[in-house]
Design an enzyme around this catalytic site. Structure first.
Site, PDB file in Angstrom:
ATOM      1  N   HIS A 370      37.583 -33.322  -5.364  1.00 16.80           N
ATOM      2  CA  HIS A 370      36.268 -33.402  -5.982  1.00 16.80           C
ATOM      3  C   HIS A 370      35.251 -34.014  -5.028  1.00 16.80           C
ATOM      4  O   HIS A 370      34.112 -33.580  -4.941  1.00 16.80           O
ATOM      5  CB  HIS A 370      36.359 -34.228  -7.260  1.00 16.80           C
ATOM      6  CG  HIS A 370      37.161 -33.524  -8.311  1.00 16.80           C
ATOM      7  ND1 HIS A 370      37.511 -34.099  -9.492  1.00 16.80           N
ATOM      8  CD2 HIS A 370      37.670 -32.274  -8.330  1.00 16.80           C
ATOM      9  CE1 HIS A 370      38.210 -33.233 -10.204  1.00 16.80           C
ATOM     10  NE2 HIS A 370      38.326 -32.126  -9.512  1.00 16.80           N
ATOM     11  N   ARG A 477      35.284 -15.909  -3.019  1.00 17.36           N
ATOM     12  CA  ARG A 477      36.635 -16.339  -3.406  1.00 17.36           C
ATOM     13  C   ARG A 477      36.549 -16.923  -4.816  1.00 17.36           C
ATOM     14  O   ARG A 477      36.119 -18.060  -4.984  1.00 17.36           O
ATOM     15  CB  ARG A 477      37.155 -17.398  -2.439  1.00 17.36           C
ATOM     16  CG  ARG A 477      37.456 -16.885  -1.032  1.00 17.36           C
ATOM     17  CD  ARG A 477      38.013 -18.026  -0.175  1.00 17.36           C
ATOM     18  NE  ARG A 477      38.628 -17.582   1.054  1.00 17.36           N
ATOM     19  CZ  ARG A 477      38.049 -17.673   2.261  1.00 17.36           C
ATOM     20  NH1 ARG A 477      36.853 -18.196   2.385  1.00 17.36           N
ATOM     21  NH2 ARG A 477      38.694 -17.271   3.340  1.00 17.36           N
ATOM     22  N   GLU A 612      45.817  -7.424   4.246  1.00 18.74           N
ATOM     23  CA  GLU A 612      46.376  -8.691   4.721  1.00 18.74           C
ATOM     24  C   GLU A 612      47.860  -8.563   5.029  1.00 18.74           C
ATOM     25  O   GLU A 612      48.437  -9.380   5.729  1.00 18.74           O
ATOM     26  CB  GLU A 612      46.200  -9.770   3.634  1.00 18.74           C
ATOM     27  CG  GLU A 612      44.757 -10.103   3.380  1.00 18.74           C
ATOM     28  CD  GLU A 612      44.560 -10.942   2.130  1.00 18.74           C
ATOM     29  OE1 GLU A 612      44.195 -12.106   2.256  1.00 18.74           O
ATOM     30  OE2 GLU A 612      44.776 -10.416   1.018  1.00 18.74           O
ATOM     31  N   ASN A 635      43.071 -13.887   8.338  1.00 21.92           N
ATOM     32  CA  ASN A 635      43.838 -15.147   8.291  1.00 21.92           C
ATOM     33  C   ASN A 635      45.269 -14.858   7.858  1.00 21.92           C
ATOM     34  O   ASN A 635      46.227 -15.294   8.479  1.00 21.92           O
ATOM     35  CB  ASN A 635      43.217 -16.140   7.300  1.00 21.92           C
ATOM     36  CG  ASN A 635      41.744 -16.366   7.542  1.00 21.92           C
ATOM     37  OD1 ASN A 635      41.271 -16.185   8.643  1.00 21.92           O
ATOM     38  ND2 ASN A 635      41.010 -16.751   6.504  1.00 21.92           N
ATOM     39  N   ASP A 636      45.385 -14.125   6.758  1.00 17.43           N
ATOM     40  CA  ASP A 636      46.724 -13.796   6.292  1.00 17.43           C
ATOM     41  C   ASP A 636      47.366 -12.738   7.176  1.00 17.43           C
ATOM     42  O   ASP A 636      48.563 -12.788   7.432  1.00 17.43           O
ATOM     43  CB  ASP A 636      46.680 -13.327   4.828  1.00 17.43           C
ATOM     44  CG  ASP A 636      46.730 -14.510   3.872  1.00 17.43           C
ATOM     45  OD1 ASP A 636      47.535 -15.432   4.122  1.00 17.43           O
ATOM     46  OD2 ASP A 636      45.956 -14.537   2.893  1.00 17.43           O
ATOM     47  N   ARG A 646      49.963 -20.019   8.673  1.00 17.67           N
ATOM     48  CA  ARG A 646      48.587 -20.341   9.047  1.00 17.67           C
ATOM     49  C   ARG A 646      48.226 -21.798   8.806  1.00 17.67           C
ATOM     50  O   ARG A 646      47.262 -22.319   9.348  1.00 17.67           O
ATOM     51  CB  ARG A 646      47.593 -19.425   8.302  1.00 17.67           C
ATOM     52  CG  ARG A 646      47.540 -19.663   6.818  1.00 17.67           C
ATOM     53  CD  ARG A 646      46.773 -18.567   6.101  1.00 17.67           C
ATOM     54  NE  ARG A 646      45.453 -18.981   5.674  1.00 17.67           N
ATOM     55  CZ  ARG A 646      44.680 -18.270   4.867  1.00 17.67           C
ATOM     56  NH1 ARG A 646      45.089 -17.090   4.421  1.00 17.67           N
ATOM     57  NH2 ARG A 646      43.511 -18.715   4.507  1.00 17.67           N
ATOM     58  N   CYS A 683      36.885 -10.177   6.829  1.00 16.84           N
ATOM     59  CA  CYS A 683      36.331 -11.403   6.247  1.00 16.84           C
ATOM     60  C   CYS A 683      37.156 -12.647   6.545  1.00 16.84           C
ATOM     61  O   CYS A 683      36.985 -13.667   5.910  1.00 16.84           O
ATOM     62  CB  CYS A 683      36.145 -11.233   4.743  1.00 16.84           C
ATOM     63  SG  CYS A 683      37.664 -10.846   3.869  1.00 16.84           S
TER      64      CYS A 683
HETATM   65  C1  PEP Z   1      42.189 -13.957   4.793  1.00 14.59           C
HETATM   66  O1  PEP Z   1      43.377 -14.024   4.513  1.00 14.59           O
HETATM   67  O2  PEP Z   1      41.765 -13.708   5.938  1.00 14.59           O
HETATM   68  C2  PEP Z   1      41.171 -14.169   3.749  1.00 14.59           C
HETATM   69  C3  PEP Z   1      39.896 -13.941   3.981  1.00 14.59           C
HETATM   70  O3  PEP Z   1      41.599 -14.681   2.567  1.00 14.59           O
HETATM   71  P1  PEP Z   1      41.950 -16.230   2.352  1.00 14.59           P
HETATM   72  O4  PEP Z   1      41.578 -16.966   3.604  1.00 14.59           O
HETATM   73  O5  PEP Z   1      41.197 -16.654   1.162  1.00 14.59           O
HETATM   74  O6  PEP Z   1      43.433 -16.161   2.140  1.00 14.59           O
HETATM   75 MG    MG Z   2      43.985 -14.101   2.436  1.00 18.83          MG
END
Ligand code: PEP
Ligand code: MG
Length: 756
Positions: A370, A477, A612, A635-636, A646, A683
């Site tokens: 928070h 998100r 992903e 990222n994933d 990650r 993204c």
């Molecule tokens: C990603 O995996 O790159 C992504 C944008 O989703 P998140 O980071 O919310 O898993």
């Molecule tokens: Mg992701």
């Protein structure tokens, strides 16, 4: 005779302890008297007090019943024996047959072999274990819960004696590691980016209580009620303050916090303790210490946040009781404050003068804390999970908080300070320069337009859409608002939130990603159990399809919010085409419902999937027939492509997003989506790094979504790029066998004056 552990019994005992505490003699004399009184009162043959010494050792400081020669000789490491176990876990222990417990550590010098049963409680203050208080009996005896509670109350009084610094030197109670004054660099998790220089202000809400034992419990109860009322009305004033009047998740957080101030369970518990004879302040402190001890054993982030709110409230209430409603650190604050805390509640942060607040560093804390959310609303850098922070930083230590790289420099040398001061200055200049590009188009030097979008997840992110001049929200998100609420928001609440997001976006598109929860992103009110590999577990669309009501409600809310406007929906973690089909069917059902009910439907619905999971690469033709757009979650994708967690800092830098393998896969995606005429975007975090973004554009990406702060730097890069040359260069180097092409791409940028 009053029953040991009953409220009246405890009250009488506390009075006697008060007299001892107020009486003469050395602190050791007083401690000796206390253990004798407690032993007699609890009808125990033994009462012993252990005090924490440097090196996490518990030393027997006083005893009634064990051999006197063991005093100051018997020492137990934290975790050793039952006493050590009580300290290690900060929890009480009551055993009828202590010697048969596997943790029992026999110390011959104490002569304790004749005692069978044992009850011990931690001596806690401000969340720290200062010692352990133990009683023992010869016969196997079952101690009642009331007796354990009574001993805990006594331990609260003992904690004051230890903390007074008369038994052990006060600096022993502030353990430091090595030479506390050397410069150090500590690492943590970046909870909000940015750079700040300033002086450490230790958020030490602990307040020295003047009196622990009450003269008159009825009067204490009156004081308590009065203080609760004055605290509640002060909180109302805080909520009314203009900064928080306009809604948003930080407002929700503060409102929930305000509700806790009326929590009957919490207030009732304090009332019960006042009835046993402690002062109102001491009773609040006791409940707070219990909370803190529980918190150390809780990993569930939601429950921890709630307990933290209660801790924050307890400090506030104590201040109201002491007639000093001003915040703990109302005294002279430096001009540039970097706040250092183990953890803190959201309202505590707001007690500080916002004009002086430059940053926040927490020993605990997570992205959904928070306090981190409120700090983001204040736009200051925040670093969390900095191990060992609190014992390494002294008040007024110069600090450099580097929120972008997850590090804090404590007492940095002059050279480091100068480098960062320069960096702050340059950043301010660059920010001004980026702001100047706000209304300029993101077009390469050879005329190729690139769509730049922002990632968002909270209402407070939405103003960045305007500030950055981005084209839209490429990834919203949706899970974050779900994670900070008390219960699953119903359709109306969700629709209201999404409507606000769309209202704020105006003409610009917002791509709403359906819930990506599960695994480590727990919803407090609904859980699927712990998993060994949460990132690869029951998460995102997998949950959505197995529990379709959640997905249906979310889609219904999105459809309702869109009413007459375009709706962009994106499904996360799609691994097979069939999953997309099933998700799409749920959406179709909801759209049909709206039409049948003649409610306003979205003007148009665009459905996308996130790329992903690498398995999708071999299902592209089928997948692309079914979607309106595809967005790479790099990222994933990187973690699954390289089997590399990650969230694990040990391997975070090991495999590069600019590795030939990753780039080859992304290139394949570009080719196939181009051929199918399906828009492709990306993204993940790499989109926000100018060099990575340059490579993506070189591969053929024309739409990127990133953290809002990155839009300016990426746009500046785009406007300086000759894309034709980059494409030629990329096709030359792509087959190279190296682990990363980063160095070569950087060389290209340098040779061709690309602004990075
Ligand atoms: C990603 O995996 O790159 C992504 C944008 O989703 P998140 O980071 O919310 O898993
Ligand atoms: Mg992701």
């Amino acid at each position: 005779m009053p029953q040991a552990g009953g409220p009246t019994g405890t009250r009488l005992l506390l009075r006697r302890l008060r007299d001892v505490m107020a009486g003469g003699g050395t602190a050791q004399d007083r401690l000796n008297k206390i253990v004798s009184i407690v032993a007699a009162d609890m009808v125990a043959e033994v009462c012993s007090a252990y005090v924490m010494r440097p090196g996490e050792v518990l030393e027997l400081f006083a005893t009634k019943g064990l051999k006197p020669e063991a005093v100051h000789k018997t020492r137990l490491r934290v975790g050793e024996g039952i006493v050590g176990d009580i300290a290690a876990h900060a929890r009480p222990f009551a055993l009828a047959e202590a010697q048969s417990h596997p943790n029992f550590a026999y110390r011959p010098e104490t002569g304790e072999e004749i005692y069978h049963s044992l009850m011990g409680v931690p001596v806690l203050r401000g969340g720290r274990v200062l010692g352990v208080l133990v009683v023992q009996n010869r016969t196997p005896r079952h101690y009642t819960d009331e007796e354990v509670e009574a001993l805990e109350t006594i331990a609260t009084v003992l904690a004051e004696l230890v903390a007074s610094g008369e038994l052990v030197a006060p600096d022993e109670l502030q353990p430091t590691e090595g030479i506390g004054l050397l410069p150090v660099r500590l690492e943590g998790v970046a909870l909000n980016g940015g750079l700040a220089l300033g002086l450490a202000v230790l958020h030490e809400p602990r307040i020295l209580l003047r009196q622990m034992v009450a003269e008159d419990p009825r009067q204490e109860m009156e004081r308590f009620r009065g203080a609760v009322e004055s605290m509640q009305s002060a909180l109302d004033d805080m909520l009314e303050s203009s900064d928080f009047a306009d809604g948003g998740e930080h407002r929700d957080i503060l409102e929930t916090y305000r509700m806790f101030a009326e929590d009957r369970g919490w207030l009732g518990r304090i009332g019960e303790i006042i009835n046993t004879g402690l002062t109102a302040e001491a009773a609040v402190q006791k409940v707070k210490d219990d909370t803190r001890a529980r918190m150390d054993q809780i990993v569930d982030p939601y429950i921890r946040e709630r307990l933290l709110d209660l801790e924050d409230l307890a400090n506030r209430l104590i201040r109201h009781l002491m007639g000093d409603a001003s915040p703990a650190v109302a005294e002279q604050l430096p001009d540039d404050v970097i706040l250092v805390a183990r953890d803190m509640g959201p309202a505590e942060l707001l007690d500080y003068d916002r004009r002086r607040l430059r940053g926040l560093v927490l020993e605990e804390g997570s992205t959904t804390s928070h306090v981190a959310i409120v700090a983001r609303a204040l736009d200051i850098p925040v670093l969390g999970q900095v191990a060992g922070l609190f014992r390494r930083v002294e008040p007024k230590d110069p600090l450099i908080l580097d929120g972008d790289n997850g590090q804090v420099f404590v007492r940095p040398s002059d050279d480091i300070r100068q480098v960062f001061a320069e960096s702050v200055r340059v950043r301010a200049q660059r920010r001004a320069a980026f702001a100047a590009t706000r209304d300029l188009p993101a077009v390469t030097r050879d005329g190729v337009p690139i769509s730049l979008n922002i990632n968002a997840g909270l209402l407070i992110d939405m103003p960045h859409l305007q500030d950055s001049g981005a084209d839209g929200v490429g990834l919203y998100r949706t899970e974050i608002p779900f994670m900070i609420r008390d219960e699953f928001p119903d359709v109306a609440q969700q629709a209201e939130l999404y409507r606000k997001v769309m209202d704020q976006a105006g003409e610009r598109a917002v791509v709403f990603r359906t819930l990506d929860v599960g695994g480590d992103k727990v919803l407090p009110y609904w859980r699927g159990g712990t998993e060994e590999n949460p990132a690869m577990g029951w998460r995102a669309i997998r949950i959505g399809l197995d529990r379709p009501m959640m997905l249906r409600q979310q889609l219904r809310a999105l459809i309702r919010a869109a009413a007459g406007r375009p709706l962009h929906v994106m499904f996360p973690m799609i691994s097979e085409v069939g999953e997309l089909d099933r998700a799409h069917r749920v959406l179709d059902i909801e759209l049909a419902r709206v039409r049948a009910a003649q409610e306003p439907a979205p003007a148009v619905v665009r459905v996308g999937a996130m790329f992903e999971v690498p398995a999708l690469a071999w299902q592209l033709p089928e997948l692309l027939r079914r979607v309106d757009f595809l967005s790479v979650g790099s990222n994933d994708l990187r973690q699954f492509l390289f089997a590399s967690d990650r969230g694990n800092p040990r391997i975070a830098e090991r495999y590069d997003t600019l590795s030939p393998a990753m780039l080859a896969l992304l290139h394949q995606l570009v080719r196939e989506t181009d051929a199918a005429g399906v828009p492709l975007g990306l993204c993940g975090e790499m989109a926000g790094r100018p060099l990575d973004a340059m490579a993506l554009i070189g591969l053929g990406f024309r739409s990127l979504s990133m953290v809002p702060q990155a839009v300016g730097p990426v746009k500046t890069m785009v406007r300086s790029l000759d894309l034709g040359r980059l494409q030629t260069y990329l096709s030359d180097i792509q087959g190279t066998v190296v682990s990363s092409l980063r160095g070569r791409l950087r060389a290209f940028a340098r040779d061709h004056n690309v602004a990075l």
